[in-house]
Design an enzyme around this catalytic site. Structure first.
Site, PDB file in Angstrom:
ATOM      1  N   GLU A 122      -3.178   9.367   7.715  1.00 17.79           N
ATOM      2  CA  GLU A 122      -1.835   8.830   8.021  1.00 17.79           C
ATOM      3  C   GLU A 122      -0.999   9.690   9.245  1.00 17.79           C
ATOM      4  OE1 GLU A 122       0.712   7.191   6.095  1.00 17.79           O
ATOM      5  OE2 GLU A 122      -0.903   6.112   4.980  1.00 17.79           O
ATOM      6  N   TYR A 127      -0.570   8.463  -2.744  1.00 19.69           N
ATOM      7  CA  TYR A 127      -0.187   8.209  -4.131  1.00 19.69           C
ATOM      8  C   TYR A 127      -1.473   8.791  -4.815  1.00 19.69           C
ATOM      9  CZ  TYR A 127       3.173   4.070  -3.773  1.00 19.69           C
ATOM     10  OH  TYR A 127       4.253   3.657  -3.392  1.00 19.69           O
ATOM     11  N   GLY A 128      -2.523   8.988  -4.298  1.00 19.49           N
ATOM     12  CA  GLY A 128      -3.738   9.707  -4.870  1.00 19.49           C
ATOM     13  C   GLY A 128      -3.613  10.855  -5.991  1.00 19.49           C
ATOM     14  N   ASP A 146       0.846  -1.328   0.195  1.00 23.24           N
ATOM     15  CA  ASP A 146       0.066   0.025  -0.252  1.00 23.24           C
ATOM     16  C   ASP A 146       0.938   1.191  -0.021  1.00 23.24           C
ATOM     17  OD1 ASP A 146      -2.327   1.591   0.098  1.00 23.24           O
ATOM     18  OD2 ASP A 146      -1.871   2.018   2.223  1.00 23.24           O
ATOM     19  N   SER A 147       0.337   2.316  -0.380  1.00 26.70           N
ATOM     20  CA  SER A 147       1.120   3.617  -0.164  1.00 26.70           C
ATOM     21  C   SER A 147       1.140   4.012   1.102  1.00 26.70           C
ATOM     22  CB  SER A 147       0.064   4.729  -0.814  1.00 26.70           C
ATOM     23  OG  SER A 147      -1.222   4.823  -0.476  1.00 26.70           O
ATOM     24  N   CYS A 196     -10.803   3.417  -0.950  1.00 32.64           N
ATOM     25  CA  CYS A 196      -9.405   3.687  -0.453  1.00 32.64           C
ATOM     26  C   CYS A 196      -9.267   2.793   0.735  1.00 32.64           C
ATOM     27  CB  CYS A 196      -9.394   5.118  -0.389  1.00 32.64           C
ATOM     28  SG  CYS A 196      -7.906   5.799   0.307  1.00 32.64           S
ATOM     29  N   THR A 197      -8.125   2.415   0.817  1.00 32.78           N
ATOM     30  CA  THR A 197      -7.856   1.312   1.847  1.00 32.78           C
ATOM     31  C   THR A 197      -7.808   2.307   3.291  1.00 32.78           C
ATOM     32  OG1 THR A 197      -5.719   1.206   0.924  1.00 32.78           O
ATOM     33  CG2 THR A 197      -7.361  -0.556   0.526  1.00 32.78           C
ATOM     34  N   HIS A 198      -7.536   3.468   3.149  1.00 35.83           N
ATOM     35  CA  HIS A 198      -7.331   4.182   4.339  1.00 35.83           C
ATOM     36  C   HIS A 198      -8.735   4.579   4.944  1.00 35.83           C
ATOM     37  CE1 HIS A 198      -3.125   4.909   2.745  1.00 35.83           C
ATOM     38  NE2 HIS A 198      -3.000   5.623   4.054  1.00 35.83           N
ATOM     39  N   THR A 227      -5.612   3.172  -5.323  1.00 37.35           N
ATOM     40  CA  THR A 227      -5.154   3.914  -6.467  1.00 37.35           C
ATOM     41  C   THR A 227      -4.124   3.104  -7.369  1.00 37.35           C
ATOM     42  OG1 THR A 227      -5.110   5.903  -4.853  1.00 37.35           O
ATOM     43  CG2 THR A 227      -3.829   6.206  -7.051  1.00 37.35           C
ATOM     44  N   CYS A 274      -4.291  -1.251  -2.136  1.00 36.95           N
ATOM     45  CA  CYS A 274      -4.212   0.188  -2.534  1.00 36.95           C
ATOM     46  C   CYS A 274      -5.287   0.128  -3.735  1.00 36.95           C
ATOM     47  CB  CYS A 274      -2.892   0.661  -2.599  1.00 36.95           C
ATOM     48  SG  CYS A 274      -2.810   2.556  -3.405  1.00 36.95           S
TER      49      CYS A 274
HETATM   50  N1  DGL Z   1      -4.336   3.649   0.203  1.00 40.31           N
HETATM   51  C1  DGL Z   1      -4.546   4.409  -1.080  1.00 40.31           C
HETATM   52  C2  DGL Z   1      -5.612   3.797  -1.858  1.00 40.31           C
HETATM   53  O1  DGL Z   1      -6.237   2.914  -1.392  1.00 40.31           O
HETATM   54  C3  DGL Z   1      -4.973   6.089  -0.652  1.00 40.31           C
HETATM   55  C4  DGL Z   1      -3.756   6.370  -0.202  1.00 40.31           C
HETATM   56  C5  DGL Z   1      -2.941   7.344  -1.220  1.00 40.31           C
HETATM   57  O2  DGL Z   1      -3.244   8.388  -1.843  1.00 40.31           O
HETATM   58  O3  DGL Z   1      -1.790   6.932  -1.567  1.00 40.31           O
HETATM   59  O4  DGL Z   1      -5.903   4.310  -2.800  1.00 40.31           O
END
Ligand code: DGL
Length: 285
Positions: free
Chosen positions: A153, A43-44, A11-12, A185-187, A76, A74
């Site tokens: 984060e 990463y978005g 993941d990012s 989004c996994t966050h 993205t 992730c």
């Molecule tokens: N975990 C990323 C996702 O699921 C989001 C975080 C990011 O923007 O890197 O898209």
């Protein structure tokens, strides 16, 4: 290949831990290696080409750890890199978008589905396309929520600031009559109670990451690579390109009771989270 080889998760940042949490619950025998590219999160807002490059760097790191399956935890990265990586690896590679799509299509009654994600995921149109391909009559409303990832984060996902930002950001979805909302989004599952509160109890939230573990479980069985050793304790290793203190703090809280001592690694050049926060919220229907 032995069944004791770990499953790799990338993941990012810390968001993919929401997927790991579900893996620990549903697949307690499986050894797990997790890599979060926290130093280059989010990463978005990044161009697809860069996200693909970073995703490959993480993938190569985990391939050296002899993983038997790769989970791109992730959205993205899944949106832009899954197809390419899947084609080139001999091990099974799983993304988070299709499992979330299947669950949403199953859940919706009025065919009004919302998707929230990063700018990259929304821009890719991956969820919308996957939903429409399955159910052409579905109406999909997508909303990028760039402020959510920095809240998670920075470990502020239970704060009053989080409540205010979530309420403001989701306002455009409130009059859309959606009965199902994909947390694309996994966050976002870390913000789930706040999102549910804002959207109301009648909106079913779909956690794409959690749905993904059902697919991982199925593929382990299909390829006959599940770890059937029920006597040994599963091994969990965590790596981050950023601060181990920050990572461990969030991981310990989120993976309740699991002691997490992540290791720091370097991958290519880094750019910090703070300098990459997006300024615009995009919206499409
Ligand atoms: N975990 C990323 C996702 O699921 C989001 C975080 C990011 O923007 O890197 O898209």
């Amino acid at each position: 290949m032995t069944n004791k080889q770990p499953i790799g998760f990338i993941d990012s940042g810390v968001g993919g831990l929401t997927v790991v949490k579900e893996a620990i619950k549903q697949l307690p025998n499986e050894n797990i290696i997790y890599l979060g590219d926290t130093a280059r999160c989010p990463y978005g807002p990044r161009p697809a080409k860069q996200v693909i490059e970073y995703t490959w760097e993480m993938t190569r790191f985990l391939l050296r750890k002899n993983i038997k399956m790769l989970v791109i935890a992730c959205n993205t990265a899944t949106a832009v890199a899954l197809d390419e990586i899947k084609k080139q690896l001999v091990i099974p590679v799983v993304g988070v978008i299709l499992p979330g799509t299947r669950a949403a299509v199953k859940s919706t009654k009025n065919l009004q589905i919302g998707v929230i994600g990063t700018a990259g995921t929304v821009k890719s149109g991956s969820y919308k396309q996957a939903i429409i391909t399955k159910v052409p009559e579905a109406a999909v409303t997508s909303l990028a929520c760039p402020k959510f990832v920095p809240i998670v984060e920075s470990n502020q996902f239970q704060s009053s600031v989080a409540k205010k930002i979530v309420a403001e950001t989701l306002l455009p979805l409130k009059n859309k009559k959606i009965d199902t909302l994909i947390l694309g989004c996994t966050h976002y599952p870390l913000l789930r109670p706040i999102i549910q509160n804002v959207m109301g109890q009648n909106v079913k939230l779909i956690d794409s990451g959690a749905e993904t573990i059902g697919e991982v479980s199925m593929l382990l069985d299909y390829f006959d690579i599940a770890n059937t050793d029920t006597l040994s304790k599963a091994d969990y290793s965590f790596y981050t390109t950023g601060s181990t203190v920050m990572f461990d703090g969030i991981a310990k809280e989120w993976l309740a009771a699991l002691p997490v001592y992540s290791k720091h690694i370097e991958l290519g050049g880094s750019q910090s989270c703070d300098t990459m926060v997006e300024k615009h919220i995009t919206y499409d229907q």
